[in-house]
Design an enzyme around this catalytic site. Structure first.
Site, mmCIF file in Angstrom:
data_model
loop_
_atom_site.group_PDB
_atom_site.id
_atom_site.type_symbol
_atom_site.label_atom_id
_atom_site.label_comp_id
_atom_site.label_asym_id
_atom_site.label_seq_id
_atom_site.Cartn_x
_atom_site.Cartn_y
_atom_site.Cartn_z
ATOM 1 C CG HIS A 162 -1.578 -1.381 1.421
ATOM 2 N ND1 HIS A 162 -1.791 -1.943 2.654
ATOM 3 C CD2 HIS A 162 -2.022 -2.295 0.520
ATOM 4 C CE1 HIS A 162 -2.357 -3.133 2.515
ATOM 5 N NE2 HIS A 162 -2.496 -3.380 1.230
ATOM 6 C CB VAL A 163 3.601 2.398 -2.124
ATOM 7 C CG1 VAL A 163 4.585 3.549 -1.996
ATOM 8 C CG2 VAL A 163 4.256 1.118 -1.684
#
Lengths: 221, 587
Positions: B516-517
């Site tokens: 989850h960048v």
């Protein structure tokens, strides 16, 4: 064309007849015998394979807790991985410039491929298979912090516990050691039971479970 | 270069957001829609023989091919960035379905105040409490506005769980801290494996409010509003880094693709690697004209289109905008320019590795079956006495127990890392080891951002995306605090030995944290401080929409998929109800 090189696996150490099947998997039959099988090598020379087999056996030894890297065929597994796309660095970004002294949190930044790291590292292990166990341990302690050793240690664990189609974990000896059953299509009836007790279904490999001749990644490209 | 006949809509990327938009436009309009996916085709049948840890988890069979394209990283702008030469801290997917194929399917919503962190925090603690170099912004959309769309996402995926707040009514056993829901989850919680169940008991006895992890590995057979049926989960354990062999885990290929395939106006081209969005360049307005892509045979193709959706993986969205020269690149020195700013990841780590006396049978479970607690999330506890803002969720899931990845973890009392002593401990503890995970918010900072790397190139010769990213004191102190809380939980669970997380130092690209960048093409209320408006429409090019988590101004603690689906639904409504009647700025 390189000369054909073989690694000989002894059945006696495993406690049964080893069979090297047409689909290139090694497995064990139950009868007691002293037969052995000769497995053609893809990357290592015979002496390199013996060094690797001996070193892997010190990392994951055969001892009173059960069989280890030798029985699992770890050297065969590593040989196939090195000859395949991983060994050739197919799975890594390999454009330069390279920064050899990068901090650890950037991951391996060097140029050498796994094939090259092994070939170089094994030069330092000449005659290793003929040393006594304590001498072998001393030798490995001296290279413990090298990239070569960290690959060898990681690959040894992989060879112990991979699906047998990759050449290691022969006859699921690694999975039996730790009570891992391999891939199972369903745990629906058991997932919320057996609380606090070991539930150990008989291991089965991916090919046994799917009844398909699944091809391992190292044979794909 | 070959020029193709113009189409109404081009969607770049065939993952969750791209295929959801394709499904909505295919079902609700007669527009001609082309989805361009740079990876290969995929379907559930492909996963019948994927239960192989080596090829899928260790060698990353389903991920973006890093030999062709990766990102570079540096911790601050004084350093020279280095390429991430192999996958590590996050795992971008490739092929139809994208990362939505190999996900764990953990499906919480974001807490309501996540969308207004700046104003809520300032209101409660004063602006002096914010880190000096923060870049936190409100989203421009509120939880209340998103709730109906969250509910549509729940129904689409058939998410399993137990509601803790239905229209303001708190319900014990669910997450009583969650934002209000208009309805109960579509399917009941998953089965809870042993390790997770002892975590639940320990959490309760310490006064927390544990609840079943919301899961898109559905607990029983489910048919969604599109008429798509999926079987219930069998708890085989092969979720994260794998595609689900039976389709129990909701994935774009089993949830969206079958609907899309019924629509003759939608087609998917695989092997179509979009390299530029072509546009009329002007300072404040203009329009996108189409895209240039390299097809499966390496030929360059120009595909003109009236309306373009950029829906690739988060980081790739920002990179394609940078490569296409759309918008002004962010400059941290002047804080001018909006493209590339507000890069965030998540404060995600195994807070405790706990060693138990009894075996845990951890091979059984699913990526999302387990227990979590949100008592320490968001601003749900008073931060006036803590040296950090915000928080996150602690959880005990039964994911990632495969032997190559997990065998070898031993208590700290075992000093060796190979040989007989280590082997004995590794064998004993393999199935007696459980991890309490933490996933926390990552605030946005002025100097965490993205631009194009001046040195390293992809296989086409285009510059790689460069991440300038590091942790700050807020994250480090949050991590330390949560680790002590996880230690208490592990001891209460009866762990014999506990290895605590060693703490956050510099951003470590080798340790998997979460995929989850976020950020880079963020949403907001003005073109000066954001790339897209709250309908994910580009501020300058009104016929370009940028979907997905690249729009998050800063990250929440939770997994992003329900939120990106909700935002995509909201955009689809705005397109169908308003934009198609009057193709202009929606905000």
């Amino acid at each position: 064309m390189r000369r054909r090189e073989f690694l000989t696996l002894s059945a006696a150490s495993i406690g049964g007849v080893l069979v090297y099947s047409l689909d290139r998997e090694v497995f064990r039959l139950s009868a007691q015998t002293n037969q052995s099988v000769r497995i053609p090598l893809r990357f290592f020379t015979q002496s390199e394979a013996l060094f690797v087999a001996a070193a892997a056996s010190r990392i994951f030894p055969s001892d009173e807790t059960g069989p280890g890297a030798r029985e699992a065929g770890v050297a065969v597994y590593i040989d196939r991985q090195l000859a395949g796309p991983w060994g050739r660095d197919r799975y890594r970004y390999t454009e330069g410039p390279f920064e050899g002294n990068a901090p650890a949190e950037f991951g391996y930044q060097g140029k050498a491929t796994p094939q090259q790291i092994y070939r170089q590292g094994l030069k330092g292990l000449k005659g290793f298979d003929r040393l006594k166990a304590e001498e072998q341990d001393d030798t490995l302690k001296q290279i413990e912090t090298t990239l070569f050793f960290s690959l060898l240690r990681q690959n040894t664990i992989e060879g112990m516990f991979c699906d047998p189609m990759h050449g290691g974990n022969i006859d699921m000896v690694g999975w039996q050691l730790i009570g891992f059953p391999g891939p199972r299509m369903s745990n629906y009836d058991d997932v919320d039971k057996h609380f606090g007790e070991a539930f150990r279904p008989k291991p089965a490999s991916l090919r046994q479970v799917t009844r398909r001749k699944v091809r391992p990644g190292e044979d794909l490209e | 270069m070959k020029t193709l006949p113009s189409v109404d809509v081009v969607i770049i990327g065939g993952g969750w957001t791209g295929l959801l938009m394709a499904k909505e436009l295919g079902s609700r309009t007669a527009l001609s829609v082309v989805v361009l996916e740079r990876g290969g085709p995929r379907k559930t049948d492909d996963y019948g023989d994927d239960m192989d840890e080596l090829d899928y988890t260790i060698r990353f069979r389903m991920m973006q091919d890093v030999s062709q394209e990766t990102v570079t990283l540096r911790h601050d702008s004084s350093q020279r960035a280095l390429p991430l030469r192999q996958h590590g801290s996050f795992l971008p997917g490739s092929g139809v379905g994208g990362a939505g194929e190999h996900w764990s399917a953990v499906c919480p919503r974001f807490l309501p105040d996540c969308f207004e962190v700046l104003s809520r925090t300032t209101e409660k603690y004063g602006s002096k409490r914010l880190p000096e170099d923060h870049a936190i912004q409100d989203w421009g959309v509120t939880y209340d506005e998103l709730e109906p769309h969250y509910t549509r996402a729940d129904l689409l995926l058939g998410i399993s769980g137990k509601a803790g707040n239905i229209r303001g009514q708190q319900i014990e056993g669910g997450n009583i801290f969650e934002g209000w829901r208009s309805a109960e989850y579509p399917t009941p919680p998953t089965k809870i494996p042993y390790f997770s169940s002892i975590f639940a008991e320990a959490a309760k006895s310490l006064g927390y409010h544990p609840y079943p992890v919301p899961a898109a590995t559905t607990s029983r057979a489910y048919t969604n509003p599109d008429g798509i049926s999926r079987p219930g989960c069998t708890y085989c354990g092969y979720c994260e880094t794998f595609g689900c062999m039976i389709g129990a885990k909701s994935q774009p290929t089993n949830t969206l693709l079958p609907v899309i395939q019924k629509h003759k106006n939608v087609s998917i081209r695989t092997g179509a690697w979009v390299r530029r969005i072509v546009h009329d360049a002007s300072e404040n307005k203009g329009s996108a004209r189409g895209v240039i892509y390299s097809d499966a045979n390496g030929q360059e193709v120009f595909q003109p289109a009236e309306l373009i959706f950029l829906a690739s993986w988060t980081l790739n969205n920002t990179r394609l905008l940078l490569l296409s020269g759309i918008g002004k690149a962010y400059d941290p020195a002047t804080r001018k320019g909006s493209l590339g700013r507000n890069l965030t990841h998540q404060v995600a780590f195994s807070a405790v590795t706990a060693f138990f006396e009894k075996p845990l049978n951890r091979f059984m479970g699913s990526g999302a079956s387990g227990i979590m607690l949100s008592d320490l999330d968001g601003d749900l506890f008073d931060h006036s006495k803590h040296p950090f803002l915000r928080g996150g969720a602690l959880s005990a899931r039964s994911a990632r127990s495969l032997p190559i990845s997990e065998c070898g973890a031993v208590p700290k009392s075992v000093k060796s890392t190979w040989g007989s002593e280590w082997k004995k401990a590794a064998l004993h503890y393999y199935d007696r080891t459980g991890r309490i995970g933490f996933s926390g918010e990552h605030l946005a900072y002025q100097d965490n951002y993205m631009d194009l790397d001046p040195v390293y190139k992809d296989h086409f010769g285009d510059p790689l995306l460069r991440l300038t990213l590091d942790w700050r004191e807020n994250e480090r102190k949050m991590a330390d605090y949560m680790t002590t809380k996880a230690m208490e939980l592990a001891r209460e669970m009866g762990a014999k030995e506990v290895n605590p997380f060693s703490g956050l130092r510099s951003y470590d690209a080798t340790r998997y944290q979460s995929s989850h960048v976020q950020g880079g093409a963020i949403m907001g209320s003005s073109p000066e401080s954001s790339v897209v408006n709250p309908y994910l429409q580009h501020w300058q090019l009104s016929n370009l929409f940028v979907l997905g988590a690249s729009s998050f101004p800063q990250n929440a603690s939770a997994n992003p998929t329900p939120t990106i689906l909700a935002l995509t639904y909201r955009t689809a409504d705005a397109i169908v109800d308003r934009y198609l009647k009057n193709p202009a700025a929606l905000a």
